[in-house]
Design a protein around this motif. Sequence first.
Motif, short mmCIF file in Angstrom:
data_model
loop_
_atom_site.label_atom_id
_atom_site.label_comp_id
_atom_site.label_asym_id
_atom_site.label_seq_id
_atom_site.Cartn_x
_atom_site.Cartn_y
_atom_site.Cartn_z
N ILE A 36 0.85 -1.21 0.00
CA ILE A 36 0.00 0.00 0.00
C ILE A 36 0.88 1.25 0.00
CG2 ILE A 36 -1.62 1.35 1.41
CD1 ILE A 36 -2.76 -1.44 2.36
N ASN A 37 1.86 1.28 0.90
CA ASN A 37 2.71 2.47 0.99
C ASN A 37 3.48 2.69 -0.31
OD1 ASN A 37 2.01 3.54 3.49
ND2 ASN A 37 3.25 2.01 4.55
N LYS A 38 3.96 1.61 -0.91
CA LYS A 38 4.71 1.75 -2.18
C LYS A 38 3.79 2.34 -3.25
CE LYS A 38 8.64 -1.28 -1.94
NZ LYS A 38 8.60 -2.52 -1.13
N ALA A 39 2.55 1.85 -3.31
CA ALA A 39 1.62 2.36 -4.33
C ALA A 39 1.38 3.86 -4.12
CB ALA A 39 0.30 1.60 -4.26
N TYR A 40 1.15 4.26 -2.87
CA TYR A 40 0.87 5.68 -2.59
C TYR A 40 2.10 6.54 -2.84
CZ TYR A 40 -3.95 5.37 -1.02
OH TYR A 40 -5.32 5.23 -1.00
N GLU A 41 3.28 5.99 -2.57
CA GLU A 41 4.49 6.79 -2.76
C GLU A 41 4.87 6.93 -4.23
OE1 GLU A 41 7.12 4.71 -0.12
OE2 GLU A 41 5.97 5.43 1.62
N SER A 42 4.31 6.05 -5.08
CA SER A 42 4.71 6.07 -6.50
C SER A 42 4.26 7.35 -7.20
CB SER A 42 4.16 4.84 -7.23
OG SER A 42 2.75 4.92 -7.33
N SER A 43 3.13 7.91 -6.79
CA SER A 43 2.63 9.15 -7.41
C SER A 43 1.44 9.68 -6.62
CB SER A 43 2.24 8.84 -8.86
OG SER A 43 1.16 9.62 -9.26
N ALA A 44 1.33 11.00 -6.53
CA ALA A 44 0.18 11.60 -5.81
C ALA A 44 -1.13 11.27 -6.53
CB ALA A 44 0.35 13.10 -5.71
N ALA A 45 -1.02 10.98 -7.84
CA ALA A 45 -2.22 10.67 -8.63
C ALA A 45 -2.89 9.40 -8.09
CB ALA A 45 -1.87 10.49 -10.09
N VAL A 46 -2.11 8.50 -7.54
CA VAL A 46 -2.67 7.25 -7.02
C VAL A 46 -3.63 7.56 -5.87
CG1 VAL A 46 -2.10 5.11 -5.76
CG2 VAL A 46 -0.72 5.80 -7.73
N GLY A 47 -3.18 8.37 -4.93
CA GLY A 47 -4.02 8.72 -3.78
C GLY A 47 -5.30 9.42 -4.22
N HIS A 48 -5.16 10.27 -5.22
CA HIS A 48 -6.31 11.04 -5.71
C HIS A 48 -7.33 10.11 -6.37
CE1 HIS A 48 -8.56 14.16 -7.87
NE2 HIS A 48 -8.21 14.90 -6.84
N GLN A 49 -6.82 9.26 -7.24
CA GLN A 49 -7.69 8.33 -7.98
C GLN A 49 -8.41 7.39 -7.02
OE1 GLN A 49 -8.64 7.86 -10.99
NE2 GLN A 49 -9.03 5.68 -11.31
N LEU A 50 -7.68 6.87 -6.04
CA LEU A 50 -8.29 5.91 -5.11
C LEU A 50 -9.31 6.61 -4.20
CD1 LEU A 50 -5.22 3.68 -4.17
CD2 LEU A 50 -7.13 3.10 -5.67
N ALA A 51 -9.03 7.85 -3.82
CA ALA A 51 -9.98 8.60 -2.99
C ALA A 51 -11.30 8.77 -3.74
CB ALA A 51 -9.40 9.96 -2.63
N LEU A 52 -11.17 9.12 -5.02
CA LEU A 52 -12.35 9.37 -5.85
C LEU A 52 -13.19 8.11 -6.07
CD1 LEU A 52 -11.67 12.22 -7.91
CD2 LEU A 52 -13.16 10.65 -9.10
N VAL A 53 -12.51 7.06 -6.49
CA VAL A 53 -13.22 5.81 -6.80
C VAL A 53 -13.91 5.27 -5.55
CG1 VAL A 53 -12.87 3.36 -7.39
CG2 VAL A 53 -11.74 5.15 -8.72
N ASN A 54 -13.15 5.18 -4.46
CA ASN A 54 -13.67 4.47 -3.28
C ASN A 54 -14.72 5.29 -2.53
OD1 ASN A 54 -12.10 1.87 -3.22
ND2 ASN A 54 -10.44 3.33 -3.45
#
Length: 209
Positions: A118-136
Motif C-alpha cells: 500500500i505504501n509503495k503504491a501511494y508513494e509512486s505518485s500523488a495521482a494514485v491517492g487522488h484516484q483511489l480517494a475518488l473511486v472508493n
Amino acid sequence: MQEDLGLFQTIEERHSVKNYDPDFVLSQEDLEDILHAANLAPSSWNLQHWRFLVINEQSKQEELLPIAYNQQQIVDASAVIAILGDLEANKEADSITQSAVDAGFMSGEVKHLLVDQINKAYESSAAVGHQLALVNASLAAMNLMLAAKAKGFDTCPMGGFNAQKFLESFDIPKRYVPIMLISLGKALKPAHRSSRKPLSEKVFYNTMK
Ligand SMILES: Cc1cc2nc3c(=O)[nH]c(=O)nc-3n(C[C@H](O)[C@H](O)[C@H](O)COP(=O)(O)O)c2cc1C
C-alpha cells in the motif's frame, strides 16, 4: 417505520430529488442507519477512503447554499452530506490491517506485506491517492443514496459546487478532497424524470470491437 423496498426496487426508484420538505426532521437513528450502510462500501485494500461531513444545521446549510450555486435542495433537505475522499488513506493501512489480524482475519505476515504494498503504491505518485480517494468514496456515496431510498428518503448527488470555497468555508483539512455533496430528506415533489440509454449501447461481451 418504512419497510425496506428490496434492492432492485430501491435501485429503480432512486432518483435525484431536488424538492424537499423543509419542515421534515430526519431522526438521528435513520441518519446513522444510512451512514452505517455507506460505511459498508468496498474499498481498495479496505482502506475506507470516505469521510462524511454531515451538514444539518440550518445556518450551515445556508452558508453552503451560494457555494453550491444556490441549489435549493441545499437548504430544504434535512441534511447535506459532503462525501470526502482521503488522499492519504495509506496512513490508515496499519490500524486497519492490525484490526484484521486481531480479529483473526489475517496473519501478521500478510499484514506486513500488505502495508508495504500500500505504501509503495501511494508513494509512486500523488495521482494514485487522488484516484483511489475518488473511486472508493464514490462507492460509499452510492451505498448512502440507496440506503436512504430503501428507508423511504430521497437524495440528490451534487457535483455543482465550488470545491475551493467549500474547502475554505468548512475548514476541511488538506488531506481530504470533496467528491460530491448529497442532499438527504423527505421529497415534496418527485425527481425530474430521466432515462437511460439501452443496455445494447452499454454492454460489450469479451471485446469492444
Ligand atoms: C457526480 C454527480 C454530480 C451531479 N451533480 C448534480 C448537481 O450539481 N445538481 C443536480 O441537481 N443534480 C446533479 N446530479 C444528478 C444528475 O443530474 C442525475 O443523477 C441524472 O440526471 C440522472 O437522474 P436520476 O439520478 O434522477 O436517475 C449529479 C449526479 C452525479 C452522479
